[in-house]
Design a protein around this motif. Structure first.
Motif, PDB file in Angstrom:
ATOM      1  N   THR A 253       0.616  -1.416  -0.128  1.00 20.50           N
ATOM      2  CA  THR A 253       0.018  -0.639  -0.007  1.00 20.50           C
ATOM      3  C   THR A 253       0.604   1.533  -0.283  1.00 20.50           C
ATOM      4  O   THR A 253       0.547   2.290  -0.705  1.00 20.50           O
ATOM      5  CB  THR A 253      -1.085   0.366   1.428  1.00 20.50           C
ATOM      6  N   ILE A 254       1.950   1.445   0.757  1.00 25.61           N
ATOM      7  CA  ILE A 254       2.526   1.996   0.943  1.00 25.61           C
ATOM      8  C   ILE A 254       4.108   2.317  -0.364  1.00 25.61           C
ATOM      9  O   ILE A 254       3.756   4.002  -1.342  1.00 25.61           O
ATOM     10  CB  ILE A 254       3.588   2.482   2.201  1.00 25.61           C
ATOM     11  N   ALA A 255       4.278   1.661  -0.684  1.00 29.59           N
ATOM     12  CA  ALA A 255       5.069   1.570  -2.333  1.00 29.59           C
ATOM     13  C   ALA A 255       3.860   2.183  -3.053  1.00 29.59           C
ATOM     14  O   ALA A 255       4.735   3.172  -4.503  1.00 29.59           O
ATOM     15  CB  ALA A 255       6.009   0.254  -2.298  1.00 29.59           C
ATOM     16  N   SER A 256       2.787   1.471  -3.245  1.00 30.36           N
ATOM     17  CA  SER A 256       2.140   2.050  -4.313  1.00 30.36           C
ATOM     18  C   SER A 256       1.634   3.633  -4.265  1.00 30.36           C
ATOM     19  O   SER A 256       1.893   4.457  -5.423  1.00 30.36           O
ATOM     20  CB  SER A 256       0.702   0.912  -4.458  1.00 30.36           C
ATOM     21  N   MET A 257       1.416   4.400  -3.069  1.00 31.89           N
ATOM     22  CA  MET A 257       1.266   5.592  -2.927  1.00 31.89           C
ATOM     23  C   MET A 257       2.301   6.319  -3.010  1.00 31.89           C
ATOM     24  O   MET A 257       2.268   7.132  -3.896  1.00 31.89           O
ATOM     25  CB  MET A 257       1.094   5.891  -1.747  1.00 31.89           C
ATOM     26  N   ALA A 258       3.311   6.169  -3.269  1.00 32.13           N
ATOM     27  CA  ALA A 258       4.699   6.405  -2.747  1.00 32.13           C
ATOM     28  C   ALA A 258       5.106   6.483  -4.645  1.00 32.13           C
ATOM     29  O   ALA A 258       5.944   7.562  -5.070  1.00 32.13           O
ATOM     30  CB  ALA A 258       6.062   5.726  -2.663  1.00 32.13           C
ATOM     31  N   ARG A 259       4.693   4.988  -5.683  1.00 34.82           N
ATOM     32  CA  ARG A 259       4.862   5.486  -7.134  1.00 34.82           C
ATOM     33  C   ARG A 259       4.426   6.120  -6.958  1.00 34.82           C
ATOM     34  O   ARG A 259       4.842   7.390  -8.055  1.00 34.82           O
ATOM     35  CB  ARG A 259       4.312   4.145  -7.363  1.00 34.82           C
TER      36      ARG A 259
ATOM     37  N   TYR B 226       8.138  -1.325 -15.084  1.00 30.77           N
ATOM     38  CA  TYR B 226       7.658  -2.868 -14.519  1.00 30.77           C
ATOM     39  C   TYR B 226       6.184  -2.594 -14.677  1.00 30.77           C
ATOM     40  O   TYR B 226       6.210  -0.841 -14.230  1.00 30.77           O
ATOM     41  CB  TYR B 226       8.267  -3.059 -13.861  1.00 30.77           C
ATOM     42  N   SER B 227       5.341  -3.126 -14.823  1.00 27.39           N
ATOM     43  CA  SER B 227       3.597  -3.018 -14.381  1.00 27.39           C
ATOM     44  C   SER B 227       3.291  -4.327 -13.674  1.00 27.39           C
ATOM     45  O   SER B 227       3.560  -5.162 -14.235  1.00 27.39           O
ATOM     46  CB  SER B 227       3.392  -2.638 -15.881  1.00 27.39           C
ATOM     47  N   PRO B 228       3.348  -3.858 -12.575  1.00 27.86           N
ATOM     48  CA  PRO B 228       3.092  -3.522 -11.923  1.00 27.86           C
ATOM     49  C   PRO B 228       4.819  -2.694 -11.776  1.00 27.86           C
ATOM     50  O   PRO B 228       5.457  -3.440 -11.563  1.00 27.86           O
ATOM     51  CB  PRO B 228       2.313  -4.209 -10.563  1.00 27.86           C
ATOM     52  N   ALA B 229       3.880  -1.184 -11.221  1.00 25.42           N
ATOM     53  CA  ALA B 229       6.040  -0.938 -10.721  1.00 25.42           C
ATOM     54  C   ALA B 229       6.354  -1.167  -9.795  1.00 25.42           C
ATOM     55  O   ALA B 229       7.540  -1.854  -9.415  1.00 25.42           O
ATOM     56  CB  ALA B 229       5.377   0.032 -10.417  1.00 25.42           C
ATOM     57  N   TYR B 230       5.876  -2.058  -8.716  1.00 23.67           N
ATOM     58  CA  TYR B 230       6.285  -2.210  -7.838  1.00 23.67           C
ATOM     59  C   TYR B 230       6.257  -3.823  -7.962  1.00 23.67           C
ATOM     60  O   TYR B 230       5.861  -4.895  -8.616  1.00 23.67           O
ATOM     61  CB  TYR B 230       5.106  -1.925  -6.041  1.00 23.67           C
ATOM     62  N   ILE B 231       7.244  -4.415  -6.973  1.00 21.39           N
ATOM     63  CA  ILE B 231       7.566  -5.740  -6.750  1.00 21.39           C
ATOM     64  C   ILE B 231       7.785  -5.743  -4.425  1.00 21.39           C
ATOM     65  O   ILE B 231       8.610  -5.278  -4.353  1.00 21.39           O
ATOM     66  CB  ILE B 231       8.978  -6.396  -7.399  1.00 21.39           C
ATOM     67  N   GLU B 232       7.050  -7.128  -4.619  1.00 13.05           N
ATOM     68  CA  GLU B 232       6.499  -6.836  -3.568  1.00 13.05           C
ATOM     69  C   GLU B 232       8.555  -8.276  -2.931  1.00 13.05           C
ATOM     70  O   GLU B 232       7.855  -9.498  -4.132  1.00 13.05           O
ATOM     71  CB  GLU B 232       5.482  -8.218  -3.569  1.00 13.05           C
ATOM     72  N   ARG B 233       8.914  -7.881  -1.790  1.00  9.61           N
ATOM     73  CA  ARG B 233      10.268  -8.666  -2.107  1.00  9.61           C
ATOM     74  C   ARG B 233       9.698  -9.748  -0.759  1.00  9.61           C
ATOM     75  O   ARG B 233      10.916 -10.398  -0.229  1.00  9.61           O
ATOM     76  CB  ARG B 233      11.297  -8.293  -1.272  1.00  9.61           C
TER      77      ARG B 233
END
Lengths: 102, 458
Positions: free
Chosen positions: B394-400, B422-429
């Motif tokens: 949630t935080i990373a998506s808002m930051a994007r 990348y799409s989605p821009a986030y990567i869950e580690r």
């Protein structure tokens, strides 16, 4: 004048366990090693200044058999902690390359 | 005269070696084959997840060649720090691989598993007794640390190895072990001076790392006699020199002269290095000082949270020249969005938001002495670490979204200031871990922390 990086055969950094970082400065020939040693420029205090530490926190060694200098410091961040940027500690030596040796 | 001959297969089981080198070593009639399989170097994830740093197929390839060579030569095979971290799941994994290979190759032998994962109640008892003490630097270590830890292992000395051999094992898979203990115990017991045995072990545990130039991992052979040892690289293209062997004592050690082990300190101050020919080196003069108290080092990991990252890059020179204030404004906006969206969620109150700026100080962070940015583009790694993956994402998506459209004074109107590959821009580690202990235990004896389990293979 010459840069330390031009005189050394290898400058490297690496974890010495997850909590300490160690830096090796190795020479291929005794002449270059002696020149750096005689210059008095490469010292515990010089390393401490680069890594912004009190000198007492820097372990510093001269190893003539290996034509080497070595410094070990507490890791700026513990290995792989959330804000650590270098899990292996392998790229923390670069500022030493530019040390000027008379 | 005592002569102990030792074949080290490679620096880490799974990193590989030339089969021809292993066979050349066998031809020199070693008393045993040893191989280290562990390290903290890949980070705390192996302790945390139970996984390995090297791929299983690569580990199995190395184990198969070592096992076949040892069985044919009728010599013991000693593999230490199984599966990178040497905890219970790692030893179980290596046991399964050995059993698979034995089935495939029709081998049968007695095997010992030496366990190194520590019981939490045992550690709490030793802590309460004042028999767990910190090394420097060390994180806080108390009962809560022990409770939080996912896994804590002890680093065994040479004694459990020797006991397992005495009890009949011909193959030993051990949990976390001192790398050197794998190699030092047998020669020292055969009568080699302990200083010589431990110094040779320090070289052997890294395989061919002590050669002049090592293009890829390979085997190393040591011949130890009463007061010296000779090193022979087994690939004819490799050579040791007095300088390369002396320099190896620096590698990954905080102190190049004194190496601390459970049973004492290896002192290299008076070691001498002599070329026997253009590729073999003889070492004299290393000393071993027995410890006044026997200590076992602990390694442990705890969960640091769940992390989601966004990779992005910046090409606009106006943004690049104000990158520090851009990151500061982004961070402020992200904190404000978290308050708006997650403000009522107590779980979300503890998170870490971080932006790494590659091209500026991504490698050295605040220690970077270069302040001028010389690159025409920057890479950003935007990181959110939180107590759940959902909060981190949630935080990373808002930051994007905030980063994409963060205004700068040079441009009037709505900008898109970051490129995302990348799409989605986030990567869950997923889960991330931290090392949580740098301490030693003082046990009653060298065995109590390392139970030996004998199994019949085949």
């Amino acid at each position: 004048m010459a840069k330390l990086g031009e005189l050394a055969g290898l400058i490297r950094s690496k974890n010495a366990g997850p909590f300490e970082l160690t830096i090796d400065i190795l020479f291929d020939d005794a002449g270059a090693f002696e020149r750096v040693r005689a210059s008095g420029v490469l010292t515990r205090e010089a390393v401490a200044a680069i890594y912004r530490l009190p000198a007492a926190q820097v372990k510093f060694f001269v190893v003539p058999d290996a034509l080497a200098f070595k410094a070990s410091i507490p890791r700026p961040r513990f290995q792989s902690d959330v804000l650590d940027s270098d899990n292996h500690g392998g790229q923390q030596y670069a500022p030493l390359i530019d040390i000027e040796i008379p | 005269m005592t002569e102990a001959r030792v074949l080290s297969a490679t620096g880490v089981c799974g990193s590989g070696f030339r089969e021809a080198s292993l066979l050349a070593g066998i031809a020199m009639q070693p008393h045993f084959i040893g191989c280290d399989a562990g390290s903290t170097d890949p980070g705390p994830f192996s302790l945390g997840t139970g996984g390995t740093a090297f791929p299983l197929r690569a580990i199995k390839r190395d184990l198969r060649l070592m096992l076949l060579a040892a069985r044919r030569a009728h010599i013991p095979l000693l593999v230490g720090s199984a599966g990178t971290a040497g905890g219970a799941p790692h030893v179980a994994l290596f046991r399964r691989l050995i059993e698979e290979i034995a089935r495939e190759e029709k081998l049968a032998f007695p095997m010992a598993l030496i366990h190194a994962e520590q019981d939490k109640a045992y550690l709490k008892r030793r802590l309460a007794e004042g028999r767990i003490t910190p090394l420097a630097p060390a994180p806080e270590f108390d009962h809560a640390t022990i409770d939080r830890a996912i896994r804590i292992v002890g680093m065994m000395g040479e004694e459990p190895w020797l006991r397992a051999l005495d009890e009949g094992a011909e193959v030993i898979i051990a949990g976390r072990s001192s790398d050197c203990a794998i190699f030092a115990g047998i020669p020292a017991r055969m009568g080699v001076d302990p200083g010589i045995a431990w110094h040779a072990a320090k070289i052997l545990e890294c395989g061919a790392a002590a050669v002049v130039a090592r293009p890829s991992p390979d085997c190393m052979f040591a011949t130890l006699r009463d007061d010296h040892f000779d090193l022979t690289p087994l690939d004819p293209a490799l050579r040791c020199s007095p300088l390369s062997v002396a320099a190896h004592s620096l590698y990954e050690n905080g102190d190049p002269f004194r190496l601390v082990e459970s049973s004492g300190v290896l002192d290299l101050t008076h070691a001498t290095y002599e070329a026997l020919d253009d590729r073999r080196v003889r070492v004299h003069g290393s000393r071993f000082e027995p410890a006044s108290r026997y200590t076992v080092k602990l390694e442990g990991a705890e969960l640091a949270g769940y992390q989601t990252i966004v990779l992005g890059s910046i090409r606009d020179p106006y943004i690049i020249r104000q990158i520090d204030s851009w990151v500061a404004r982004l961070t402020e906006r992200v904190h404000a969005r978290v308050a708006e969206v997650l403000g009522g969620d107590a779980e979300a109150s503890r998170y870490v938001f971080n932006v790494r700026v590659y091209g500026r100080n991504g490698t050295m962070g605040p220690l970077e002495p270069v302040t001028e940015i010389r690159s025409h583009e920057l890479c950003l790694v935007i990181e959110a670490t939180a107590s759940t993956q959902e909060i981190a994402t949630t935080i990373a998506s808002m930051a994007r979204h905030q980063a994409l459209h963060l205004p700068i004074p040079e441009w009037r109107g709505f900008i898109t200031g970051m490129a995302c590959p990348y799409s989605p821009a986030y990567i869950e580690r997923g889960a991330i871990y931290r090392f949580c202990v740098n301490h030693v235990v003082e046990p009653d004896d060298p065995y109590e922390m390392f139970p030996i389990e004998h199994v019949k293979v085949g």
